[in-house]
Design a protein around this motif. Structure first.
Motif, short mmCIF file in Angstrom:
data_model
loop_
_atom_site.label_atom_id
_atom_site.label_comp_id
_atom_site.label_asym_id
_atom_site.label_seq_id
_atom_site.Cartn_x
_atom_site.Cartn_y
_atom_site.Cartn_z
N THR A 1 -5.82 1.80 -9.33
CA THR A 1 -6.42 3.04 -8.86
C THR A 1 -7.74 2.63 -8.21
O THR A 1 -8.60 2.06 -8.87
N LYS A 2 -7.87 2.87 -6.92
CA LYS A 2 -9.00 2.33 -6.18
C LYS A 2 -10.32 2.79 -6.81
O LYS A 2 -10.52 3.97 -7.07
N GLY A 3 -11.19 1.83 -7.03
CA GLY A 3 -12.42 2.05 -7.77
C GLY A 3 -12.34 1.47 -9.16
O GLY A 3 -13.36 1.32 -9.84
N ALA A 4 -11.13 1.12 -9.58
CA ALA A 4 -10.91 0.46 -10.87
C ALA A 4 -10.26 -0.90 -10.61
O ALA A 4 -10.37 -1.45 -9.52
N LEU A 5 -9.54 -1.42 -11.60
CA LEU A 5 -8.88 -2.72 -11.49
C LEU A 5 -7.38 -2.56 -11.65
O LEU A 5 -6.88 -1.49 -12.00
N PHE A 6 -6.64 -3.62 -11.40
CA PHE A 6 -5.20 -3.60 -11.57
C PHE A 6 -4.85 -3.51 -13.05
O PHE A 6 -5.37 -4.27 -13.87
N THR A 7 -3.97 -2.59 -13.37
CA THR A 7 -3.44 -2.48 -14.73
C THR A 7 -1.93 -2.71 -14.68
O THR A 7 -1.27 -2.34 -13.70
N ASN A 8 -1.38 -3.35 -15.71
CA ASN A 8 0.03 -3.69 -15.68
C ASN A 8 0.90 -2.48 -16.02
O ASN A 8 0.56 -1.65 -16.87
N LEU A 9 2.04 -2.37 -15.32
CA LEU A 9 3.01 -1.33 -15.61
C LEU A 9 3.82 -1.73 -16.84
O LEU A 9 3.82 -2.90 -17.24
N PRO A 10 4.50 -0.77 -17.48
CA PRO A 10 5.32 -1.11 -18.65
C PRO A 10 6.35 -2.19 -18.31
O PRO A 10 6.78 -2.31 -17.16
N GLN A 11 6.77 -2.93 -19.30
CA GLN A 11 7.75 -4.00 -19.08
C GLN A 11 9.17 -3.46 -19.08
O GLN A 11 10.08 -4.04 -19.69
N THR A 12 9.36 -2.35 -18.37
CA THR A 12 10.68 -1.73 -18.28
C THR A 12 11.63 -2.61 -17.48
O THR A 12 12.82 -2.72 -17.81
N TYR A 13 11.10 -3.23 -16.42
CA TYR A 13 11.92 -4.04 -15.53
C TYR A 13 11.32 -5.43 -15.36
O TYR A 13 10.11 -5.62 -15.50
N THR A 14 12.18 -6.38 -15.04
CA THR A 14 11.74 -7.67 -14.53
C THR A 14 11.81 -7.56 -13.01
O THR A 14 12.88 -7.68 -12.41
N VAL A 15 10.68 -7.29 -12.40
CA VAL A 15 10.70 -6.85 -11.01
C VAL A 15 10.84 -8.03 -10.06
O VAL A 15 10.27 -9.11 -10.27
N SER A 16 11.60 -7.81 -8.99
CA SER A 16 11.70 -8.77 -7.90
C SER A 16 10.41 -8.76 -7.10
O SER A 16 9.64 -7.80 -7.13
N SER A 17 10.19 -9.82 -6.35
CA SER A 17 9.05 -9.85 -5.44
C SER A 17 9.24 -8.90 -4.27
O SER A 17 8.28 -8.55 -3.58
N LEU A 18 10.47 -8.44 -4.02
CA LEU A 18 10.76 -7.55 -2.91
C LEU A 18 10.47 -6.10 -3.29
O LEU A 18 10.91 -5.63 -4.34
N ALA A 19 9.73 -5.40 -2.44
CA ALA A 19 9.43 -3.99 -2.65
C ALA A 19 9.05 -3.39 -1.31
O ALA A 19 8.49 -4.08 -0.45
N VAL A 20 9.36 -2.11 -1.12
CA VAL A 20 9.00 -1.43 0.12
C VAL A 20 8.47 -0.04 -0.18
O VAL A 20 8.68 0.51 -1.26
N VAL A 21 7.77 0.52 0.81
CA VAL A 21 7.06 1.79 0.63
C VAL A 21 7.90 2.95 1.17
O VAL A 21 8.48 2.87 2.25
N GLN B 1 0.84 -1.19 0.00
CA GLN B 1 0.00 0.00 0.00
C GLN B 1 0.89 1.25 0.00
O GLN B 1 1.51 1.58 1.00
N PRO B 2 0.98 1.97 -1.13
CA PRO B 2 1.81 3.18 -1.17
C PRO B 2 1.30 4.26 -0.23
O PRO B 2 0.15 4.23 0.24
N MET B 3 2.15 5.23 0.03
CA MET B 3 1.73 6.39 0.82
C MET B 3 0.64 7.16 0.07
O MET B 3 -0.23 7.76 0.69
N ALA B 4 0.71 7.19 -1.25
CA ALA B 4 -0.38 7.73 -2.06
C ALA B 4 -1.49 6.70 -2.03
O ALA B 4 -1.59 5.82 -2.89
N SER B 5 -2.35 6.79 -1.02
CA SER B 5 -3.24 5.68 -0.67
C SER B 5 -4.38 5.46 -1.66
O SER B 5 -5.16 4.54 -1.48
N GLY B 6 -4.49 6.29 -2.69
CA GLY B 6 -5.49 6.03 -3.72
C GLY B 6 -5.09 4.90 -4.65
O GLY B 6 -5.90 4.46 -5.47
N ASN B 7 -3.84 4.43 -4.51
CA ASN B 7 -3.34 3.32 -5.32
C ASN B 7 -3.08 2.10 -4.46
O ASN B 7 -2.91 2.19 -3.24
N LEU B 8 -3.02 0.95 -5.10
CA LEU B 8 -2.62 -0.30 -4.47
C LEU B 8 -1.73 -1.03 -5.46
O LEU B 8 -2.05 -1.08 -6.66
N MET B 9 -0.61 -1.56 -5.00
CA MET B 9 0.37 -2.19 -5.89
C MET B 9 0.42 -3.70 -5.67
O MET B 9 0.32 -4.17 -4.53
#
Length: 488
Positions: free
Chosen positions: A255-275, A236-244
């Motif tokens: 974007t809360k009220g909509a559905l998950f949309t995929n980000l560009p394939q710029t990176y092969t992202v790790s499962s690790l992420a922090v806010v 949950q980002p600090m910009a709480s209108g979003n969910l990742m």
């Protein structure tokens, strides 16, 4: 305005303690007597726990037929009339388990005179509450299924997900759970609710806290459903209108009220992420840190060059957003030594305007952090906790000295360590909960230990665990008044 007036008049007509007379009753024919006692004016019950039990006393009871109706008090809305009447029973006495959503209702006892057809109404204010808004949520897996044990002051609901969803838990072992507030099902909906986002190895879902109902499943939460079911992280980002969400090493933004949309394939992202002010991630392909910025990515500036194209693998990320705004990263180098960084996660630092790296330490390959099973930080200070087998250690960023803190009973394996603070950290907040939570597992059962932490980071011992149950705990969430703690 005309529409609102019509609704108010209609509700008044429904709820009035009056009568509805059919055309066959003439002016010379008196209305039947109507005398109802034995029912209160207001009822307060818990959904999914209590039973609605009423036995009205009606004078000349055999002269009448009876039925009960229930009307939601949410009858006015700028987005449409939510007034909904349900018939509950066709008996004088009522005995029904309460399965309603939390909120205010008007319970109506309808008394129909057999001779004249006249119906008179006795209206009761019916307040439905939920236990779910205050207590501990333990996300767990057991026998290949992911569920939640809920524990409050009055007792517990084991397998909370299955309890509210016709016995259905999520398939696969637990990956993570998260509280997310201000969810809504459409962009214009005024119905905001708190939700629990739960990931398993093979599935994902969002559950409404108030009634436990599944709002989204894996098949319904994406604009374009991923080809592979491999949920890896949610934050949950600090910009709480979003969910990742991260699934199969690809990132998605809701974007809360909509559905998950995929980000560009710029990176092969790790499962690790922090806010942080922006969220930090790791690119598996280039071995570089980057930022999540809502539905897009942001590369680190020149102040983050040391965290790009690294000859190292990311082992752990810990993020402490809000008033502290720092993150810790632990890397393993080819010679098995560790590199530990402390980062400033305020906007200016992540955007490259100021020094990003606050501290850097090299750890010997023999340091316990390099072989730890679970790692967690401390929101308030530069302490790191980690488990090796059934032992939990503390090290501080300044000296990297290792200190044994807790030895759990023989055979226990640590499955989760979290610093749990509630309310969400902010300026001038008095915390009602401040624990280092340690979950362990042995022989099919979990234990959860809620340790106090001293001002120098040491763990205060406990004689026995606070909670026990079946399965293996993955994430712990504390909730008050329908709002949950952040997962650090």
């Amino acid at each position: 305005m005309k529409r609102i007036n019509v609704l108010l008049i209609g509700l008044a007509g429904i709820l009035a303690f009056g009568c509805m007379k059919d055309k066959s009753t003439g002016p010379a024919q008196p209305l039947p007597a109507f005398d109802v006692t034995g029912v209160p004016d207001t009822i307060n019950l818990y959904t999914h726990r209590d039973t609605l039990q009423l036995a009205p006393v009606v004078a000349a009871a055999d002269s009448y037929e009876y039925y009960w109706t229930n009307i939601s008090a949410n009858f006015l809305s700028l987005y449409g009339n939510k007034n909904k009447t349900d018939t509950l029973a066709f008996t004088k006495n009522i005995n029904l388990p309460v399965m309603l959503d939390p909120g205010r209702y008007y319970l109506v006892f309808n008394v129909k005179d057999k001779r004249s057809g006249v119906v008179k109404l006795k209206t009761i204010i019916f307040n439905v509450s939920t236990r779910n808004e205050n207590g501990w949520y333990l996300v767990k897996d057991n026998n290949g299924k992911t569920d939640i044990d809920f524990i409050d002051k009055t007792g517990r609901i084991d397998n909370w997900i299955a309890f509210y969803n016709n016995g259905r838990s999520l398939d696969g072992n637990a990956v993570k759970g998260l509280y997310s507030g201000d969810l809504h099902t459409t962009l214009t909906s005024s119905d905001l609710f708190g939700g629990l986002v739960v990931l398993s190895e093979n599935d994902a879902a969002i559950y409404r806290v108030s009634n436990g109902a599944q709002v989204y499943g894996f098949d319904s939460m994406f604009f374009s459903k991923p080809a592979n079911r491999k949920p890896q992280n949610v934050f949950q980002p600090m910009a709480s209108g979003n969910l990742m969400l991260i699934n199969d090493n690809r990132a998605y933004c809701m974007t809360k009220g909509a559905l998950f949309t995929n980000l560009p394939q710029t990176y092969t992202v790790s499962s690790l992420a922090v806010v942080g002010a922006m969220d930090l991630g790791w690119d598996l392909k280039t071995k570089s840190m980057f930022c999540y910025n809502g539905p897009a990515f942001s590369a680190l500036g020149k102040n983050g060059n040391d965290l790009k194209n690294m000859n190292a693998d990311l082992v752990w990320l810990g993020g402490y957003p809000g008033i502290r705004s720092v993150a810790f990263t632990l890397f393993k180098m080819p010679d098995q030594r560790g590199m530990l960084y402390k980062l400033n996660t305020l906007y200016g630092f992540l955007l490259g305007n100021d020094s990003l790296i606050m501290k850097r330490d090299t750890l010997p390959a023999t340091h316990g952090l390099m072989k730890a099973d679970k790692i967690a930080g401390n929101y308030d200070a530069d302490y790191i906790y980690y488990a090796i087998g059934n032992q939990v250690y503390l090290t501080d960023i300044t000296t990297t000295t290792e200190r044994l803190q807790v030895t759990l009973p023989a055979g226990e394996t640590v499955t989760d360590i979290q610093h749990i603070k509630y309310p969400v950290p902010a300026q001038n907040v008095a915390y009602t909960v401040d624990y280092l939570a340690i979950a362990s597992y042995k022989d099919g059962r979990y234990k959860v230990w809620l340790h106090k932490i001293s001002s120098i980071g040491t763990i205060q011992p406990l004689a026995q665990p606070n909670f026990e149950g079946d399965g293996r705990v993955n994430t712990i969430i504390y909730m008050e008044k329908g709002s949950g703690s952040r997962v650090f």
